[in-house]
Design an enzyme around this catalytic site. Structure first.
Site, PDB file in Angstrom:
ATOM      1  N   SER A  17     -12.120 -21.702  13.545  1.00 10.94           N
ATOM      2  CA  SER A  17     -10.776 -22.465  13.349  1.00 10.94           C
ATOM      3  C   SER A  17      -9.806 -21.789  14.281  1.00 10.94           C
ATOM      4  O   SER A  17      -9.969 -21.011  14.950  1.00 10.94           O
ATOM      5  CB  SER A  17     -10.358 -22.171  12.011  1.00 10.94           C
ATOM      6  N   ASP A  38     -18.631 -17.200  13.562  1.00  7.47           N
ATOM      7  CA  ASP A  38     -17.481 -17.045  12.367  1.00  7.47           C
ATOM      8  C   ASP A  38     -18.243 -16.774  11.257  1.00  7.47           C
ATOM      9  O   ASP A  38     -19.526 -16.950  11.060  1.00  7.47           O
ATOM     10  CB  ASP A  38     -16.985 -18.481  12.209  1.00  7.47           C
ATOM     11  N   ASP A  64     -20.302 -11.663  10.516  1.00  7.55           N
ATOM     12  CA  ASP A  64     -19.159 -10.866   9.848  1.00  7.55           C
ATOM     13  C   ASP A  64     -18.934  -9.599  11.028  1.00  7.55           C
ATOM     14  O   ASP A  64     -19.877  -8.959  10.961  1.00  7.55           O
ATOM     15  CB  ASP A  64     -19.455 -10.357   8.554  1.00  7.55           C
ATOM     16  N   ASN A  90     -11.671 -12.267  18.696  1.00  7.69           N
ATOM     17  CA  ASN A  90     -10.436 -13.180  18.192  1.00  7.69           C
ATOM     18  C   ASN A  90     -10.577 -13.099  16.742  1.00  7.69           C
ATOM     19  O   ASN A  90      -9.489 -13.303  16.088  1.00  7.69           O
ATOM     20  CB  ASN A  90     -10.867 -14.418  18.432  1.00  7.69           C
ATOM     21  N   TYR A 154      -1.650  -5.010   9.771  1.00  9.06           N
ATOM     22  CA  TYR A 154      -1.969  -5.872  10.673  1.00  9.06           C
ATOM     23  C   TYR A 154      -1.323  -5.235  11.895  1.00  9.06           C
ATOM     24  O   TYR A 154      -1.880  -5.382  13.044  1.00  9.06           O
ATOM     25  CB  TYR A 154      -1.406  -7.281  10.270  1.00  9.06           C
ATOM     26  N   LYS A 158      -3.381  -4.297  15.380  1.00  6.75           N
ATOM     27  CA  LYS A 158      -2.957  -4.940  16.406  1.00  6.75           C
ATOM     28  C   LYS A 158      -2.512  -4.093  17.614  1.00  6.75           C
ATOM     29  O   LYS A 158      -2.801  -4.293  18.556  1.00  6.75           O
ATOM     30  CB  LYS A 158      -1.995  -6.251  16.212  1.00  6.75           C
TER      31      LYS A 158
END
Ligand SMILES: NC(=O)c1ccc[n+]([C@@H]2O[C@H](COP(=O)([O-])OP(=O)(O)OC[C@H]3O[C@@H](n4cnc5c(N)ncnc54)[C@H](O)[C@@H]3O)[C@@H](O)[C@H]2O)c1
Length: 249
Positions: A17, A38, A64, A90, A154, A158
């Site tokens: 997605s 995915d 996974d 990603n 997060y 990142k």
């Protein structure tokens, strides 16, 4: 500009997605054979099927990225195309909340998918790239690396991914492999559009973006395709911000 990606094999994690799916399409349109991967079997197979219907070469492998054995299986399936030339790390999730209320599970799952996922996938594909003396690793970071309230997990993941990118670029340069990161700002993926508070979010975010509009997945996949190409052969260890000019705040 000719990107000359014809015949390259690209693996994009989390490509069922959003940004990953569009990156799969962009790289396929540039001539790559694409390994769609995915954790979600339905979306992975759908994306690969849509790519094939559009005339591209694509296979789906459910994986996974936090599971070593699943990553090994993914990379062995990609041998069907002759091994991976381009890896796009990603896959990513958010589990937002203020730190004082954050569960250990919310911390571990977010940081693991971002960092352990990039580690496991990169470690699994790099030997093939080193042998070919050509490779591209592109890590999808985020503008949130500067620190967003409610996103300590997060933001840490990142920001960590940028350190990972710089270190790995130094290890791999001698093998003809570049390693870069792309840090998106607010990108209007289907997932974002489906949020119950999307219109409020959109208004608030747009006001903070210097160019005055929000990004689309193609803004990210264009940057990925550029970094994946020979045109970008002298760019390594860097982070390309695709944020419409918005950085922190
Ligand atoms: N959309 C944005 O505005 C935005 C901004 C900055 C950064 N990003 C980053 O871009 C990347 C893609 O985001 P998106 O908005 O397209 O999200 P998305 O939720 O549409 O796509 C993420 C995909 O990753 C998959 N995934 C989740 N856990 C996984 C796992 N353990 N293993 C393999 N796949 C897994 C999901 O099933 C999903 O298909 C993420 O890393 C995200 O952090 C997005």
């Amino acid at each position: 500009m000719e990107l000359n990606l014809k015949g390259r094999v690209a693996l994009i994690t989390g490509s069922g997605s959003g940004i990953g799916r569009d990156t799969a399409f962009k790289l396929a349109e540039e001539g790559c054979m694409v390994v769609v991967s995915d954790i979600n079997a339905d979306t992975a197979h759908q994306t690969a099927e849509d790519l094939r219907s559009a005339g591209h070469s694509a296979m789906a492998v459910v994986c996974d990225v936090t599971k070593e054995e699943e990553v090994a299986h993914l990379v062995s399936r990609a041998q069907q195309y002759g091994g991976i030339d381009i890896l796009v790390n990603n896959a990513g999730i958010v589990k937002d909340g203020y730190l004082t209320k954050m569960t250990e599970q919310a911390w571990d799952s977010v940081v693991d998918i971002i960092l352990k996922g990039a580690f496991l996938c990169s470690r699994a594909v790099l030997p093939q790239m080193m042998e070919k003396r050509w490779g591209r690793v592109i890590n999808i970071s985020s503008r949130s690396l500067f620190g967003n309230p409610g996103q300590t997990n997060y933001s840490a993941g990142k920001a960590g991914l940028v350190g990972f990118t710089r270190a790995l670029a130094q290890e791999q340069g001698r093998y003809g492999i570049t390693v870069n990161a792309v840090a998106p700002g607010f990108i209007m993926t289907p997932g974002m559009r489906n949020l119950p508070h999307f219109s409020k979010l959109q208004e608030a975010a747009t006001a903070k973006v210097p160019v005055g509009f929000l990004g689309e997945p193609r803004d990210i996949s264009n940057a990925v395709a550029f970094l994946a190409s020979d045109v970008a052969r002298y760019i390594s260890g860097t982070t390309v911000f695709v944020t419409g000019g918005r950085y922190s705040g």
